[in-house]
Scaffold this motif. Structure first.
Motif, PDB file in Angstrom:
ATOM      1  N   GLN A 186      -9.071  87.442  79.043  1.00 30.83           N
ATOM      2  CA  GLN A 186      -9.545  88.094  77.826  1.00 30.83           C
ATOM      3  C   GLN A 186     -10.702  89.016  78.197  1.00 30.83           C
ATOM      4  O   GLN A 186     -11.715  88.559  78.722  1.00 30.83           O
ATOM      5  CB  GLN A 186     -10.028  87.049  76.833  1.00 30.83           C
ATOM      6  N   ILE A 187     -10.499  90.283  77.939  1.00 31.63           N
ATOM      7  CA  ILE A 187     -11.564  91.247  78.220  1.00 31.63           C
ATOM      8  C   ILE A 187     -11.989  91.864  76.896  1.00 31.63           C
ATOM      9  O   ILE A 187     -11.168  92.444  76.192  1.00 31.63           O
ATOM     10  CB  ILE A 187     -11.070  92.348  79.187  1.00 31.63           C
ATOM     11  N   GLY A 188     -13.235  91.739  76.552  1.00 28.63           N
ATOM     12  CA  GLY A 188     -13.740  92.259  75.287  1.00 28.63           C
ATOM     13  C   GLY A 188     -14.075  93.730  75.412  1.00 28.63           C
ATOM     14  O   GLY A 188     -13.747  94.374  76.402  1.00 28.63           O
ATOM     15  N   PRO A 189     -14.750  94.299  74.397  1.00 30.60           N
ATOM     16  CA  PRO A 189     -15.148  95.698  74.486  1.00 30.60           C
ATOM     17  C   PRO A 189     -16.181  95.904  75.593  1.00 30.60           C
ATOM     18  O   PRO A 189     -16.894  94.988  75.977  1.00 30.60           O
ATOM     19  CB  PRO A 189     -15.747  95.984  73.107  1.00 30.60           C
ATOM     20  N   PHE A 190     -16.215  97.107  76.098  1.00 32.83           N
ATOM     21  CA  PHE A 190     -17.095  97.464  77.204  1.00 32.83           C
ATOM     22  C   PHE A 190     -18.566  97.259  76.832  1.00 32.83           C
ATOM     23  O   PHE A 190     -19.362  96.737  77.613  1.00 32.83           O
ATOM     24  CB  PHE A 190     -16.801  98.925  77.548  1.00 32.83           C
ATOM     25  N   LEU A 191     -18.917  97.656  75.612  1.00 37.10           N
ATOM     26  CA  LEU A 191     -20.298  97.462  75.141  1.00 37.10           C
ATOM     27  C   LEU A 191     -20.331  96.294  74.164  1.00 37.10           C
ATOM     28  O   LEU A 191     -19.396  96.114  73.384  1.00 37.10           O
ATOM     29  CB  LEU A 191     -20.803  98.732  74.448  1.00 37.10           C
ATOM     30  N   PRO A 192     -21.404  95.478  74.175  1.00 38.34           N
ATOM     31  CA  PRO A 192     -21.479  94.361  73.225  1.00 38.34           C
ATOM     32  C   PRO A 192     -21.425  94.885  71.794  1.00 38.34           C
ATOM     33  O   PRO A 192     -22.164  95.806  71.448  1.00 38.34           O
ATOM     34  CB  PRO A 192     -22.845  93.731  73.515  1.00 38.34           C
ATOM     35  N   PRO A 193     -20.535  94.380  70.946  1.00 35.01           N
ATOM     36  CA  PRO A 193     -20.460  94.875  69.574  1.00 35.01           C
ATOM     37  C   PRO A 193     -21.705  94.499  68.770  1.00 35.01           C
ATOM     38  O   PRO A 193     -22.415  93.565  69.143  1.00 35.01           O
ATOM     39  CB  PRO A 193     -19.222  94.169  69.016  1.00 35.01           C
ATOM     40  N   ASN A 194     -21.928  95.238  67.691  1.00 34.44           N
ATOM     41  CA  ASN A 194     -23.071  94.926  66.820  1.00 34.44           C
ATOM     42  C   ASN A 194     -22.986  93.480  66.364  1.00 34.44           C
ATOM     43  O   ASN A 194     -21.921  93.002  66.003  1.00 34.44           O
ATOM     44  CB  ASN A 194     -23.053  95.843  65.573  1.00 34.44           C
ATOM     45  N   GLY A 195     -24.096  92.797  66.382  1.00 32.12           N
ATOM     46  CA  GLY A 195     -24.097  91.419  65.909  1.00 32.12           C
ATOM     47  C   GLY A 195     -23.952  90.412  67.035  1.00 32.12           C
ATOM     48  O   GLY A 195     -24.296  89.249  66.867  1.00 32.12           O
ATOM     49  N   GLN A 196     -23.443  90.867  68.170  1.00 29.65           N
ATOM     50  CA  GLN A 196     -23.338  89.924  69.299  1.00 29.65           C
ATOM     51  C   GLN A 196     -24.699  89.820  69.965  1.00 29.65           C
ATOM     52  O   GLN A 196     -25.316  90.818  70.334  1.00 29.65           O
ATOM     53  CB  GLN A 196     -22.293  90.422  70.304  1.00 29.65           C
ATOM     54  N   GLU A 197     -25.195  88.598  70.097  1.00 30.37           N
ATOM     55  CA  GLU A 197     -26.558  88.386  70.546  1.00 30.37           C
ATOM     56  C   GLU A 197     -26.853  88.929  71.943  1.00 30.37           C
ATOM     57  O   GLU A 197     -27.857  89.551  72.187  1.00 30.37           O
ATOM     58  CB  GLU A 197     -26.855  86.892  70.551  1.00 30.37           C
ATOM     59  N   ARG A 198     -25.961  88.617  72.849  1.00 26.01           N
ATOM     60  CA  ARG A 198     -26.211  89.039  74.222  1.00 26.01           C
ATOM     61  C   ARG A 198     -24.893  89.399  74.909  1.00 26.01           C
ATOM     62  O   ARG A 198     -23.820  88.984  74.460  1.00 26.01           O
ATOM     63  CB  ARG A 198     -26.921  87.939  75.000  1.00 26.01           C
TER      64      ARG A 198
END
Ligand code: ZN
Length: 245
Positions: free
Chosen positions: A140-152
């Motif tokens: 599972q690979i998420g978005p390249f940049l942490p999305p808004n709301g994701q703490e870290r």
């Protein structure tokens, strides 16, 4: 395996290597002796009772490992010097590294494991824990940049930051890891690992061209052999591409 289930019939446990726990007469257990035999072909550690039929105790051959030498298994490559010293060194921090090796592995992982497990079996409530999945195991690979709301940042997202920030993020997520060891592994990955380098390269481009839309593309081997893992070919790789300005 310790037999503890209510419907377990202890009289079914019998044979040469059964012991009865001294403090509990109600169960017996098998104690398997060490793996003292070795396949003369592939050097796998074996139990002598696993030898091929009609193979003598004094000079056993084995078929379950390498089919009596028919399957040639390449030797495991030596790890890079940085990892080898961590795996073999006597320094106290290296010993600690080996105790926490899964945590170090997780904190440098670029992706998380994805699978659709059968929750009826993998519930741990009864019997032996069984992990059965439907479909494929995948990454599972998420978005390249942490999305808004994701703490870290997590997984590959951590590699976007500069070296010091990466150390900070990793130590925030797992506080008990040794900073100097984190630094050694991180430096090696950034100097040698194609995925880590591509993410760093993409992050650098984003800093210079904040409006650019970039994507990271991982291209795998085109020949698919579903019955075995196919090592990445020369044509496979990881690249940063501009999708739109
Ligand atoms: Zn063998």
């Amino acid at each position: 395996m310790v037999a503890r289930q209510s419907n377990f019939d202890e009289s079914t446990v019998s044979g040469q290597h059964v012991v009865r726990a001294s403090n509990d007469v109600n169960y017996r257990r098998h104690i398997l002796p060490g793996l003292h035999a070795e396949c003369p072909n592939c050097k796998a550690k074996m139990w002598i009772w696993e030898r091929a039929e009609r193979s003598p105790m004094s000079n056993p051959v084995f078929s379950t490992c390498c089919s009596k030498g028919k399957v040639k298994i390449p030797a495991i490559e030596s790890p890079p010097e940085v990892i080898l010293s961590l795996l073999t060194g006597n320094d106290q921090s290296f010993v600690q590294f080996r105790r926490s090796i899964r945590a170090y592995n997780n904190i440098f992982a670029l992706a998380s494991n994805g699978a659709d497990p059968d929750r009826n079996l993998a519930n741990g409530r009864q019997g032996v824990y069984t992990f059965r999945i439907n479909g494929n195991i995948h990454h599972q690979i998420g978005p390249f940049l942490p999305p808004n709301g994701q703490e870290r940042p997590r997984f590959a997202q951590i590699y976007i930051y500069d070296r010091e920030m990466q150390i900070d993020h990793r130590r925030t997520i797992m506080q008990n890891l040794d900073e100097s060891i984190l630094r050694r592994i991180q430096d090696w990955l950034l100097a040698n690992n194609q995925f880590a380098q591509t993410i760093q390269f993409a992050a650098e481009r984003l800093r210079n061209e904040p409006e650019a839309e970039l994507s990271i593309r991982i291209s795998g081997s085109t020949s698919q052999n579903r019955r075995q893992y196919t090592a990445p070919s020369v044509r496979s790789g990881c690249h940063c591409l501009r999708t739109r300005k």
